[in-house]
Scaffold this motif. Structure first.
Motif, short mmCIF file in Angstrom:
data_model
loop_
_atom_site.label_atom_id
_atom_site.label_comp_id
_atom_site.label_asym_id
_atom_site.label_seq_id
_atom_site.Cartn_x
_atom_site.Cartn_y
_atom_site.Cartn_z
N LEU A 45 0.83 -1.20 0.00
CA LEU A 45 0.00 0.00 0.00
C LEU A 45 0.87 1.25 0.00
O LEU A 45 0.59 2.22 -0.72
N GLN A 48 2.17 1.73 -3.43
CA GLN A 48 1.11 2.22 -4.34
C GLN A 48 0.90 3.71 -4.17
O GLN A 48 0.70 4.44 -5.15
N LEU A 49 0.92 4.19 -2.91
CA LEU A 49 0.63 5.60 -2.66
C LEU A 49 1.85 6.50 -2.82
O LEU A 49 1.71 7.67 -3.16
N PRO A 104 -8.15 -0.79 3.78
CA PRO A 104 -8.27 -0.89 2.32
C PRO A 104 -8.91 0.33 1.66
O PRO A 104 -8.81 0.50 0.44
N PHE A 105 -9.58 1.17 2.44
CA PHE A 105 -10.35 2.27 1.86
C PHE A 105 -9.62 3.61 1.90
O PHE A 105 -10.16 4.63 1.47
N ILE A 106 -8.40 3.64 2.38
CA ILE A 106 -7.69 4.91 2.47
C ILE A 106 -6.98 5.22 1.16
O ILE A 106 -6.63 4.33 0.40
N ASP A 107 -6.81 6.51 0.90
CA ASP A 107 -6.12 6.92 -0.34
C ASP A 107 -5.14 8.06 -0.10
O ASP A 107 -4.66 8.68 -1.04
N GLN A 108 -4.85 8.34 1.19
CA GLN A 108 -3.90 9.38 1.54
C GLN A 108 -2.86 8.81 2.51
O GLN A 108 -3.19 7.99 3.37
N GLN A 111 -3.52 9.17 6.28
CA GLN A 111 -4.51 8.24 6.84
C GLN A 111 -3.84 6.95 7.31
O GLN A 111 -4.26 6.35 8.31
N SER A 174 -6.71 -8.32 -5.42
CA SER A 174 -5.94 -7.15 -5.01
C SER A 174 -5.38 -7.35 -3.60
O SER A 174 -5.99 -8.00 -2.76
N HIS A 176 -5.39 -5.42 -1.31
CA HIS A 176 -6.25 -4.82 -0.30
C HIS A 176 -7.04 -5.88 0.47
O HIS A 176 -7.38 -5.68 1.65
#
Length: 465
Positions: A45, A48-49, A104-108, A111, A174, A176
Motif C-alpha cells: 500500500l 502504491q501511494l 483498504p479504503f484509504i487513499d492518503q 490516513q 488485489s 487490499h
C-alpha cells in the motif's frame, strides 16, 4: 523445581492437552497470521501511494508503531493487575479488527499514519498482557520453556507462510483483501480468548501511585544486570531486523526490478531462518545457558548484516537476487536464537506480582530500539542508499553486543551470597545467618522486589557460604 537433567522430556502432546494453553496458542497463531498479511499489504500500500518514497513512508509508519509501543505498553503493564485480563484481551482484539477493516479504503498517506497509531496502541496493550499470561498458566519451567519455543515457532511459521499465502492471494485478488484476512484473524483470536480460563494478574501489595506502577518494570530492568544486557541484545535484533522490515520492498521492487510476489518470497526466507532454530532452543537451553545462546544469536545477526553490507558493494547483476536469500534466512536464525529464550530471562528476573510490569517494560524497551532504527533504515536508505544505511546499522548492532557482554555477568544463574541490613522483612530471613555487627547474610537467586530494591552488594556465591 526439577532440574533439567533429571526431569523427563516435556511431551508436546501433554502440553497441548492443557486446554487453556491450547486455546491461547491458537489465538496467538491466527492473530499472527492476520498480522503477517497486514505487514505485506502495508508495504505494498505504501508503494502504491508513494512509489519510490515507499521506504520513507513505511519507515514513518513503523516509527509511529514503535512510539505507540514505547508509550502504551508501560501504561498497560501498570493497570494489568487492576482489570480482568480476558475481557481486556478480547476488547483489544475487537478494536484491532475494526481498524484493519478501514485500511483498504484509504487513499492518503496521512490516513495510514492515523490508523497505524490507533491499531498499534491496541497491540501495545494486548501483547505484553498476553505474554504475561503464559507463565501463570504454565508454572513448570520446562512446560513454559517449550511454550516459548512454540510461540517463537508460531511467529516463524507466520513469517514463512504469511508471505507465501500473500504471494498466492496477490496473484488472484488485489492486495487490499489481505487486510480482510487480518481482521478475520483478530476476530478468531478474540473467540479463542473468550473460551479460555485466564487468571487475573496477582495484585501488588498496597496501592502504589500510578507513576510507580508505570515505572516499576523499567526500574527492575535498570537494577538487574542480566536485563541491562538483554537491552543490548534488543538493540542488535532491531538494528539487523529493520533491514528486513523496512528495506525489503524497495530493494526487491525498485532496486532489483522484481515483482510483488518476490517481496513475499524474500520475507518467507527470513521466516524459514527462524523456523530452523525455534524447535531446537528447548534442548539447547538444557545444555547451555540463556546468556551463551542469546549472545550466539547476536553474533549470527552481526555476521548477517556484514554479509548484507558486503553484497551491496561486491555483488552485482543477476547474482544479487539469489544472494539475498541466505542473508535474510540468517537474520531469521539469529533473531530466533535471541528472542526465544527472552521470556525465560524475564520470568527468572521477577516475582509473580511484578511479572506483568516487567513483560510490559521489555515490550516497551525493545521497541524503543526499533524506534531508534526505523527512521534510520527508512529515511537514510531513501537519501543515501542501502550501503551507508547498513553500515550504520552494523555499528549499532556491534554496540549492542558490547553492552550485553559488559552488563550480563557470566555467573548469572548461581544463587548469590549477599547481606541484608537491619530492617529487612523477618520472613525473608528465615534461612539467613546473623552477622556480629548487625544484619544477616544468606544466598538465593536474586530478583528486584521489596526486599531487594537494588541489586545487592554481593559477598560471593552459595558455594562460598
Amino acid at each position: 523445581m526439577t532440574s533439567p537433567q533429571s526431569a523427563p522430556p516435556v511431551s508436546p502432546v501433554a502440553l497441548f492437552a492443557h486446554r487453556d494453553y491450547r486455546h491461547l496458542f491458537g489465538a496467538q497463531l491466527v492473530a499472527l497470521f492476520g498480522n503477517g498479511l497486514t505487514t505485506v499489504a502495508l508495504g505494498l500500500l505504501a508503494y502504491q501511494l508513494a512509489g519510490p518514497r515507499a521506504g520513507a513512508v513505511l519507515g514513518t509508519a513503523l516509527t509511529i508503531k514503535m512510539v505507540a509501543y514505547v508509550l502504551i505498553a508501560p501504561l498497560a503493564g501498570a493497570w494489568a493487575d487492576r482489570v480482568p485480563r480476558r475481557q481486556a484481551l478480547v476488547g483489544l482484539d475487537l478494536v484491532r479488527a475494526s481498524i484493519v477493516l478501514m485500511l483498504p479504503f484509504i487513499d492518503q498517506i496521512w490516513q495510514i499514519y492515523v490508523l497505524i497509531a490507533i491499531l498499534q496502541s491496541a497491540s501495545a496493550a494486548f501483547t505484553p498482557t498476553f505474554q504475561a499470561v503464559l507463565p501463570d498458566i504454565l508454572p513448570d519451567e520446562r512446560d513454559y520453556t517449550r511454550a516459548l519455543s512454540y510461540s517463537q515457532l508460531a511467529s516463524s511459521l507466520e513469517s514463512l507462510l504469511s508471505p507465501l499465502l500473500a504471494a498466492v492471494l496477490i496473484g488472484v485478488v488485489s492486495f487490499h483483501w489481505l487486510f480482510t484476512g487480518t481482521a478475520a484473524g483478530f476476530l478468531v483470536s478474540a473467540a479463542l480468548v473468550v473460551s479460555s480460563r485466564i487468571p487475573d494478574a496477582v495484585r501488588r501489595a498496597g496501592n502504589p501511585v500510578v507513576l510507580d506502577r508505570i515505572l516499576s518494570g523499567v526500574r527492575i530492568f535498570a537494577a538487574t544486570p542480566r536485563l541491562r544486557g538483554l537491552q543490548g541484545l534488543n538493540l542488535v535484533v532491531a538494528a539487523v531486523g529493520s533491514i528486513v522490515m523496512v528495506n525489503t520492498v524497495n530493494l526487491v521492487q525498485q532496486t532489483l526490478g522484481r515483482s510483488e510476489s518476490d517481496v513475499a518470497w524474500l520475507l518467507a526466507a527470513n521466516g524459514l531462518g527462524v523456523i530452523t532454530v525455534a524447535l531446537s532452543v528447548p534442548r539447547l537451553l538444557e545444555r547451555i545457558g540463556e546468556r551463551t545462546l542469546m549472545l550466539t544469536g547476536a553474533g549470527v545477526l552481526l555476521t548477517a548484516i556484514v554479509a548484507a553490507l558486503t553484497s551491496s558493494t561486491a555483488v552485482t547483476g543477476d547474482w544479487r537476487w539469489p544472494v539475498l536469500f541466505p542473508i535474510w534466512a540468517t537474520i531469521g536464525m539469529g533473531t530466533g536464537l535471541v528472542l526465544t529464550p527472552t521470556g525465560r530471562v524475564l520470568r527468572r528476573s521477577s516475582s509473580a506480582e511484578d511479572r506483568p510490569a516487567l513483560f510490559a517494560a521489555q515490550f516497551s524497551l525493545s521497541h524503543a530500539c526499533w524506534l531508534l532504527v526505523y527512521p534510520i533504515t527508512g529515511w537514510l536508505a531513501t537519501t543515501t542508499g542501502f550501503t551507508t544505511t547498513w553500515a550504520v546499522l552494523a555499528v549499532l548492532a556491534a554496540l549492542g553486543i558490547v553492552i550485553a557482554l559488559v552488563c550480563w555477568p557470566r555467573r548469572d544463574n548461581e544463587p548469590l551470597l549477599h547481606i541484608h541490613e537491619p530492617g529487612t522483612d523477618p520472613n525473608h530471613l528465615t534461612d539467613a545467618r546473623p552477622l556480629p555487627g548487625g544484619g544477616h547474610v544468606h544466598a538465593h537467586s536474586i530478583v528486584i522486589d521489596p526486599n531487594h530494591r537494588n541489586w545487592p552488594k554481593l559477598v560471593g556465591t552459595a558455594g562460598e557460604a
